[in-house]
Design a protein around this motif. Structure first.
Motif, short mmCIF file in Angstrom:
data_model
loop_
_atom_site.label_atom_id
_atom_site.label_comp_id
_atom_site.label_asym_id
_atom_site.label_seq_id
_atom_site.Cartn_x
_atom_site.Cartn_y
_atom_site.Cartn_z
N GLN A 1 3.32 -39.60 -40.68
CA GLN A 1 2.87 -38.73 -39.59
C GLN A 1 2.86 -37.29 -40.09
O GLN A 1 3.82 -36.82 -40.68
CB GLN A 1 3.83 -38.84 -38.40
N ARG A 2 1.74 -36.60 -39.88
CA ARG A 2 1.63 -35.20 -40.29
C ARG A 2 2.09 -34.30 -39.16
O ARG A 2 1.84 -34.58 -37.98
CB ARG A 2 0.17 -34.88 -40.64
N VAL B 1 -0.86 -32.49 -36.94
CA VAL B 1 -1.84 -33.34 -36.25
C VAL B 1 -1.21 -33.95 -35.00
O VAL B 1 -0.07 -34.38 -35.01
CB VAL B 1 -2.31 -34.48 -37.18
N ASN B 2 -2.00 -34.00 -33.93
CA ASN B 2 -1.61 -34.73 -32.73
C ASN B 2 -2.51 -35.96 -32.66
O ASN B 2 -3.70 -35.84 -32.35
CB ASN B 2 -1.79 -33.86 -31.49
N PRO B 3 -1.98 -37.15 -32.96
CA PRO B 3 -2.82 -38.36 -32.97
C PRO B 3 -3.57 -38.62 -31.66
O PRO B 3 -4.65 -39.20 -31.67
CB PRO B 3 -1.82 -39.48 -33.27
N ASP C 1 -7.08 -43.30 -41.43
CA ASP C 1 -5.69 -42.87 -41.30
C ASP C 1 -5.26 -43.21 -39.87
O ASP C 1 -5.33 -42.37 -38.97
CB ASP C 1 -5.54 -41.38 -41.57
N THR D 1 -2.32 -43.75 -38.63
CA THR D 1 -1.09 -43.09 -38.20
C THR D 1 -1.39 -41.79 -37.46
O THR D 1 -0.83 -41.52 -36.40
CB THR D 1 -0.18 -42.80 -39.41
N ASN D 2 -2.27 -41.00 -38.04
CA ASN D 2 -2.61 -39.69 -37.48
C ASN D 2 -3.92 -39.68 -36.70
O ASN D 2 -4.35 -38.65 -36.21
CB ASN D 2 -2.68 -38.66 -38.61
N LYS E 1 -7.01 -40.07 -37.86
CA LYS E 1 -7.97 -39.23 -38.57
C LYS E 1 -8.96 -40.13 -39.31
O LYS E 1 -8.65 -41.24 -39.70
CB LYS E 1 -7.26 -38.33 -39.60
N TYR F 1 -2.30 -34.85 -47.87
CA TYR F 1 -1.72 -36.17 -48.10
C TYR F 1 -1.22 -36.25 -49.53
O TYR F 1 -1.68 -35.52 -50.40
CB TYR F 1 -2.79 -37.25 -47.92
#
Length: 82
Positions: free
Chosen positions: A6-7, A10-12, A26, A28-29, A31, A56
């Motif tokens: 998770q970055r 970023v708000n998934p 991606d 998880t995020n 993206k 990343y």
């Protein structure tokens, strides 16, 4: 394949809000959507920009690229080597 972390930047939920419930390179995020030919081409272009890839680690970038390549093959899209 590498697990993508998770970055912090970023708000998934934004990815889901913008693109809906689609496949992401991606996940998880949320993206790099890879649900349409246009999104696949854009995802490939974006992940090959140094500033985007720099967010990343190398294994994560390779995982994202592998997912984009598989989506491209599934949709019979030719993408250029990175």
């Amino acid at each position: 394949m590498a697990k993508i972390d998770q970055r912090d930047d970023v708000n998934p939920r934004e990815g889901v809000h913008q693109y809906g419930d689609v496949s992401f390179a991606d996940p998880t995020n949320k993206k790099y959507p890879i649900d349409t030919p246009e999104h696949i081409r854009a995802a490939w272009s974006y992940i090959n920009h140094k500033d985007n890839a720099a967010k990343y680690d190398a294994d994560e970038v390779e995982t994202i690229k592998d997912r984009i390549r598989r989506a491209a093959k599934k949709h019979d899209i030719e993408i250029k080597a990175d």
